[in-house]
Motif scaffolding. Sequence first.
Motif, PDB file in Angstrom:
ATOM      1  N   VAL A 236     -11.429  -5.352   0.092  1.00 12.92           N
ATOM      2  CA  VAL A 236     -12.379  -6.298   0.658  1.00 12.92           C
ATOM      3  C   VAL A 236     -12.186  -6.410   2.165  1.00 12.92           C
ATOM      4  O   VAL A 236     -13.134  -6.524   2.931  1.00 12.92           O
TER       5      VAL A 236
ATOM      6  N   THR B   7     -12.253 -11.464 -12.510  1.00 11.62           N
ATOM      7  CA  THR B   7     -12.138 -10.908 -11.167  1.00 11.62           C
ATOM      8  C   THR B   7     -11.232 -11.816 -10.350  1.00 11.62           C
ATOM      9  O   THR B   7     -11.399 -13.034 -10.359  1.00 11.62           O
ATOM     10  N   ARG B   8     -10.287 -11.190  -9.663  1.00 12.59           N
ATOM     11  CA  ARG B   8      -9.348 -11.932  -8.832  1.00 12.59           C
ATOM     12  C   ARG B   8      -9.204 -11.242  -7.487  1.00 12.59           C
ATOM     13  O   ARG B   8      -9.120 -10.019  -7.415  1.00 12.59           O
ATOM     14  N   GLN B   9      -9.183 -12.045  -6.411  1.00  9.49           N
ATOM     15  CA  GLN B   9      -8.908 -11.523  -5.075  1.00  9.49           C
ATOM     16  C   GLN B   9      -7.466 -11.903  -4.727  1.00  9.49           C
ATOM     17  O   GLN B   9      -6.996 -12.970  -5.121  1.00  9.49           O
TER      18      GLN B   9
ATOM     19  N   SER C 266     -10.007  -6.995  -4.286  1.00 14.63           N
ATOM     20  CA  SER C 266     -10.702  -7.676  -5.375  1.00 14.63           C
ATOM     21  C   SER C 266     -10.641  -6.769  -6.589  1.00 14.63           C
ATOM     22  O   SER C 266     -11.154  -5.643  -6.559  1.00 14.63           O
TER      23      SER C 266
ATOM     24  N   THR D 277     -11.237  -6.382 -10.817  1.00 11.85           N
ATOM     25  CA  THR D 277     -11.788  -6.871 -12.076  1.00 11.85           C
ATOM     26  C   THR D 277     -11.003  -6.186 -13.180  1.00 11.85           C
ATOM     27  O   THR D 277     -10.875  -4.960 -13.200  1.00 11.85           O
TER      28      THR D 277
END
Length: 192
Positions: free
Chosen positions: A19, A40-42, A29, A31
């Motif tokens: 990102v 989904t995690r950043q 990011s 998924t």
Amino acid sequence: MEELRDERVDLEVISSELVYQGAVWNVRSDTVRYGDSEMTRQYVAHPGAAAVVAIDDDERVVLIQQYRHPIKERDWEIPAGLLDVAGEPPLETAKRELTEEVDLAAERWQHLVSMHTTPGGNDEVVHIFLARGLSHVESDYEREHEESDMRVERLPLADVIDGVLAGRLRNGILATGALAAAEVLRREAAAV
């Protein structure tokens, strides 16, 4: 109950994208499939770091104070640095940082702990070492930016622990390292 320990989990990664690419770390990011669903995690992808609880013969800890922009404070820390030299083991990074930041070398090194700093937001692991048998060394490392006006002090380990427990010293790596070092010294004294 068997020995308590963190457990590795390998989830199916459905997608992973960069990102933001920064000078020191990146934001990703991902998924992943978690059970029957996707999430989904950043997070900040971090190279990791090594830190040093350097204790002199009078049981004083070498601390540095420097400005940290995210918290808008000059906090007290132990010497530390990024694992930013390809292939360099964490212990060698710790030795290098001790010399670069406070012009010291140590005769004896011991691994204290490795810790995740903020597992909900980044993948950073900091390896903390205890250094003893300190001696002054000349360093030609040029300190810039936050390091240019770093303050260096030696404080009794007991005073550092008091500061951590009273909430005056809030750096997590300092707190973890000082508490771990105090426990190692306590166990050594009890074994005599």
